[in-house]
Design an enzyme around this catalytic site. Structure first.
Site, PDB file in Angstrom:
ATOM      1  N   SER A   1     -10.576  -3.002   5.907  1.00 36.90           N
ATOM      2  CA  SER A   1      -9.202  -2.549   5.688  1.00 36.90           C
ATOM      3  C   SER A   1      -8.542  -2.191   7.016  1.00 36.90           C
ATOM      4  O   SER A   1      -9.214  -1.880   7.990  1.00 36.90           O
ATOM      5  CB  SER A   1      -9.240  -1.311   4.787  1.00 36.90           C
ATOM      6  OG  SER A   1      -7.981  -0.703   4.743  1.00 36.90           O
TER       7      SER A   1
ATOM      8  N   THR B   1       0.870  -1.129   0.000  1.00 42.10           N
ATOM      9  CA  THR B   1       0.000   0.000   0.000  1.00 42.10           C
ATOM     10  C   THR B   1       0.923   1.198   0.000  1.00 42.10           C
ATOM     11  O   THR B   1       2.119   1.028   0.155  1.00 42.10           O
ATOM     12  CB  THR B   1      -0.819  -0.104   1.302  1.00 42.10           C
ATOM     13  OG1 THR B   1      -1.510  -1.330   1.238  1.00 42.10           O
ATOM     14  CG2 THR B   1      -1.707   1.041   1.565  1.00 42.10           C
TER      15      THR B   1
HETATM   16  O1  DON Z   1      -6.587  -2.463   3.271  1.00 39.39           O
HETATM   17  C1  DON Z   1      -5.752  -3.123   3.864  1.00 39.39           C
HETATM   18  O2  DON Z   1      -5.706  -3.208   5.067  1.00 39.39           O
HETATM   19  C2  DON Z   1      -4.695  -3.828   3.052  1.00 39.39           C
HETATM   20  N1  DON Z   1      -5.209  -4.124   1.754  1.00 39.39           N
HETATM   21  C3  DON Z   1      -3.476  -2.992   3.010  1.00 39.39           C
HETATM   22  C4  DON Z   1      -2.357  -3.649   2.256  1.00 39.39           C
HETATM   23  C5  DON Z   1      -1.031  -3.143   2.588  1.00 39.39           C
HETATM   24  O3  DON Z   1      -0.866  -2.244   3.379  1.00 39.39           O
HETATM   25  C6  DON Z   1       0.105  -3.830   1.985  1.00 39.39           C
HETATM   26  N2  DON Z   1       1.319  -3.166   2.317  1.00 39.39           N
HETATM   27  N3  DON Z   1       2.266  -3.563   2.795  1.00 39.39           N
END
Ligand code: DON
Length: 559
Positions: free
Chosen positions: A439, A368
């Site tokens: 999330s 992310t």
């Molecule tokens: O929305 C969420 O919590 C996850 N899809 C976030 C993914 C994420 O942070 C990946 N990064 N390292």
């Protein structure tokens, strides 16, 4: 909780004597901190042209889609929290949704077992993307510059290309075997890209050009929508033109709570970040963290135990608020958390098997990326955006020039079975058509004495919430500056599995031994880095200090 002014002053004096105090980029008026220098610069340039933080949000979000394909996107979604200079606050949910044809058991085989990789790799893992709707909703409500003017430098960047960094070279190499596995035809990222090479993105530039001319509907109802649906169906996906046409970003009310003299403004469901952060901070507020010391045994115990209890609740209560009733008021109340922490003792760890979700009577009506913005007018934006895993589902639409997310894995495919972040879910987060998956994203803004104080957020899946927490505590409890707070080693507990995940360097050996003696299992092997925090701190002299995480290529740019 911060104890006394005397202690505070003593600590400051001691602290400022330390030789290794690091300071981040300092600017006079405005700043953008993001995962790539090119994106921060484009955002900052928009501000310098007279645009506001909302214009810069559109610019930075889309510039990350070009410059940081690992996580930046138009094939994913995100959340944005804002605070205007008037003090008005709000939040935007541009999270992906499950397609109309999705159903509860779509990732299970005939025996009811989860089918490996089905929710993480390829077309079946993809949720309806929300990013383009998100930037247009922001621009429509608060933007001040024409959208074409904002998109122009981004399209130029996509055409001109970006230089590969060492970290990018490593990332591409690491995930290349998945690209070959998932995509039928060769893709741009199959090449052996090396540091110093330039990658150009002509297909993405063309898509953005059409969006600049035709607006948001180009992506959801226009030629781009048709080409995307044809691609998805050709790859065995279930997303239809109706799915895209029905997508809307939604304005939400942020979660707000206090901690000492701070007011925290964070993201509400379908992000769990704000509620979990409130529960953890309420849990630790009565303890004298500043007295215990940064990353000391006692401080780590209190934080871990508050995290354990909050994540147990997350798993049970949280999901898309348009589908499930969430007792938000109770969950974030000081009274409720006091009861949850009542069985905590410094003498030994509470095993997660002894912790379940709290009981509430339901009567209440690695990918992310995060960026933080403060503009020259005093408006602030905290936004986290994602395609979930590294390069999302690994499915790359060469025709349109972007990766598709694998956000469907954030649903609970089967109650009690962990997802890729080891998070277990229950009924509240089961798959349903048009539902948003839960999330952990935690874009957050902090006020102190009613004024803007900090803008903070990070990627990191389930560790997002606890990384944001530690960054705020490092500044508030342990008197660090922004960059220094971001640089500190981080740890994380999420109820299940019952381990404290830790970055392998930076923790005191004695503290680790003591924690083991108290019954905590430490895991230092699975997470070389936890989070990549990008944050901004308002300094007492009115200037801004950036905290750009050295764990990535993150950079603060401003003026
Ligand atoms: O929305 C969420 O919590 C996850 N899809 C976030 C993914 C994420 O942070 C990946 N990064 N390292």
């Amino acid at each position: 909780m911060k104890k006394t002014l005397l202690l505070f002053t003593a600590f400051i004096t001691l602290y400022s004597c330390k030789k290794d105090k690091v300071t981040g980029v300092i600017t006079e008026k405005a700043m953008v901190v993001s995962a790539r220098k090119e994106a921060s610069k484009i955002g900052s340039d928009i501000l310098q042209k007279g645009g506001n933080a909302f214009d810069a949000m559109v610019a930075t979000e889309l510039a990350l889609a070009v410059s940081y394909p690992y996580a930046g996107n138009i094939g994913g979604g995100g959340f944005m929290v804002y605070r205007k200079n008037s003090g008005e606050i709000g939040a935007l949910d541009y999270r992906e949704k499950a397609p109309l044809a999705a159903h509860k058991n779509m990732y299970l085989d005939s025996l009811g077992n989860v089918i490996e990789n089905k929710s993480t790799l390829g077309a079946m893992a993809v949720g309806i993307p929300g990013t383009v709707a998100g930037v247009f909703a922001t621009h429509e409500k608060f933007g001040s510059l024409p959208i074409q003017e904002i998109l122009k430098p981004i399209i130029a960047l996509a055409k001109r290309g970006l230089i590969v960094t060492q970290k990018q070279e490593d990332r591409i190499k690491k995930y290349q075997h998945y690209f070959l596995e998932v995509n039928k035809d060769p893709i741009l990222f199959d090449k052996p890209w090396k540091k110093g090479d330039t990658i150009k993105y002509p297909a993405l530039a063309a898509t953005l050009e059409r969006i600049a001319i035709n607006g948001r509907d180009e992506f959801y109802k226009g030629e781009t929508a048709k080409r995307l649906v044809a691609f998805m169906q050709d790859n065995g996906g279930i997303i239809t033109e109706e799915d895209l046409a029905k997508y809307e970003a939604k304005w939400r009310t942020p979660v707000t709570f206090t901690y000492d003299d701070l007011r925290i403004i964070s993201m509400s469901p379908p992000a769990s970040g704000g509620i979990c952060l409130a529960q953890i901070m309420n849990g630790i507020e009565p303890f004298d963290l500043d007295k215990y010391g940064h990353n000391s045994t006692k401080a780590m115990q209190v934080i871990t135990e508050a995290e354990r209890r909050a994540y147990a609740d997350r798993s049970f209560y949280l999901g898309d608020p348009d589908f499930v009733e969430i007792p938000i008021k109770t969950l974030i109340s000081k009274e409720y958390t006091k009861n949850r922490m009542a069985d905590f003792s410094f003498d030994k760890a509470t095993p997660s098997t002894d912790v379940s979700h709290g009981s509430i009577t339901m009567f209440e009506s690695d990918e992310t990326t995060h960026y933080s913005i403060v503009d020259q007018f005093g408006n602030a934006i905290s936004a986290t955006t994602t395609i979930n895993g590294a390069y999302g589902s690994k499915l790359y639409c060469s025709d349109l020039g972007f990766f598709l997310n694998n956000e469907m894995d954030d649903f609970s495919s089967k109650p009690g079975i962990p997802n890729m972040f080891g998070l277990v879910g229950a009924e509240a987060n089961k798959i349903e058509p048009e539902k948003r998956m839960l999330s952990s994203m935690t874009p957050t803004i902090v006020e102190k004495n009613g004024n803007l104080y900090m803008v903070v957020g990070t990627p990191g899946g389930s560790t997002i919430i606890t990384s944001v927490l530690q960054t705020i505590l490092n500044v508030h409890e342990f008197d660090m500056g922004m960059q220094e707070a971001v640089n500190q080693p981080r740890f994380h507990h999420q109820w299940l599995p019952d381990v404290i995940k830790m970055e392998p360097t930076g923790f005191d050996k004695k503290v680790k031994n003591k924690l083991r003696q108290l019954g905590y299992e430490l895991d230092e092997t699975n997470s070389p880095i936890i989070g990549k925090v990008d944050a901004i701190l308002m300094l007492p002299n009115g200037k801004l200090e950036g905290g750009a995480d050295p764990r990535g290529d993150d950079t603060a740019v401003g003026f």
